[in-house]
Enzyme design. Structure first.
Site: not given
Ligand SMILES: NC(=O)c1ccc[n+]([C@@H]2O[C@H](COP(=O)([O-])OP(=O)(O)OC[C@H]3O[C@@H](n4cnc5c(N)ncnc54)[C@H](O)[C@@H]3O)[C@@H](O)[C@H]2O)c1
Ligand SMILES: O=C(O)C1=N[C@H](C(=O)O)CCC1
Length: 262
Positions: A156, A152
């Protein structure tokens, strides 16, 4: 019309999700949840032109705008409380944020069952990643020695990734528990063999230039099977987000993993 709220609208995933929901004819973005006072409306943020109110308190957001669904794309630290508040207030959570403990997942599953309300926690919204996990679970029946390498971007927060944990859990259901590698192996640098999940090793790579990638390696006598998935951008997750928002309305319990609703 499904009324949607998004937590974390300024994040990498949150921004993409805001645009995605705004483009859907059967969904309305009624509010977003931020955690820093920047502006009271999304149109005053640099990234957006949409007229959507910004809240800093989830209870207040819910009582004022009454969303049907809360999409959470925040941090491992914030997501458990958001999910709990949503469930306690009749709002269906669609959670993309990763980093839940087993205990938190168990508690939220019980809470959703008690409240008889739908919830989806999807460690990966990309359909290709779900297929990678399903194919890995199938392969483990025939090739039970497995190591997972997840890769990643370097911003992250959690390791291993939610996808790697979910993959390991699905594989665990399909192979007998056993240790891998030499019985006498010793790490001369701590962590060299990665995290140990029921004997499976998980290795986490964090580098600039990456988005979200995973390889599942199956070793056999004189052979190797590699199952790999790559997300090259965050649009790859958005069809899964839309599907979850539509499906969660029909549920009365918590579902962990997109593979259970596809
Ligand atoms: N399920 C999926 O397919 C998938 C895909 C990508 C990322 N993710 C997950 O999604 C999450 C976010 O990833 P990202 O890359 O967008 O992160 P990021 O750091 O770019 O964004 C997180 C956002 O959350 C905000 N934030 C933090 N605490 C907060 C709160 N208490 N209330 C409201 N907003 C708050 C931050 O200001 C930031 O803008 C991570 O846990 C990542 O692992 C999941
Ligand atoms: O960008 C991230 O952070 C992502 N998190 C997810 C994970 O923890 O599996 C999925 C993919 C992107």
């Amino acid at each position: 019309m499904i009324k949607v709220a998004i937590a974390g609208p300024r994040g990498r995933m949150g921004q993409e999700a805001v645009h995605t929901i705004m483009e859907k004819d059967n969904m309305e973005l009624v509010a977003v949840l931020d955690h820093r006072e920047l502006a009271s409306n999304l149109k005053d943020y640099d990234q957006f032109t949409y007229d959507v109110p910004v809240y800093l308190d989830l209870q207040q957001l819910i009582s004022t705008t009454k969303p049907d669904v809360l999409i959470d794309l925040t941090t491992p630290e914030a997501v458990y409380a958001h999910t709990k508040v949503a469930l306690e207030n009749g709002v269906r959570p669609v959670i993309g944020t990763t980093g839940f403990t087993d205990e938190q997942l168990q508690e939220l599953t019980e809470l959703a069952a008690k409240e008889k309300i739908g919830a989806i926690i999807a460690p990966n919204f990309a359909v290709g990643a779900v297929l990678m996990m399903k194919f890995s679970a199938m392969a483990a029946k025939y090739m039970p020695d497995v190591e997972i390498i997840e890769l990643h971007h370097d911003q992250k927060l959690d390791a291993p990734s939610g996808t790697a944990v979910k993959t390991a859990q699905l594989i665990q259901e399909n192979r007998p528990s056993h240790a891998q590698g030499h019985l006498d192996e010793k790490e001369t640098i701590a962590g060299a063999r990665g995290a140990d999940f029921d004997g499976m090793r998980i290795h986490s790579v964090r580098l600039q230039g990456l988005v979200a990638h995973q390889e599942v390696l199956f070793g056999g006598e004189g052979q190797m099977l590699t199952i790999r998935h790559d997300s090259y951008n965050r649009t790859s997750f958005m069809s899964g987000v839309k599907l979850c928002v539509e499906k969660v309305i029909q549920l009365d319990h918590l579902v962990y993993g997109l593979e259970n609703i596809l």
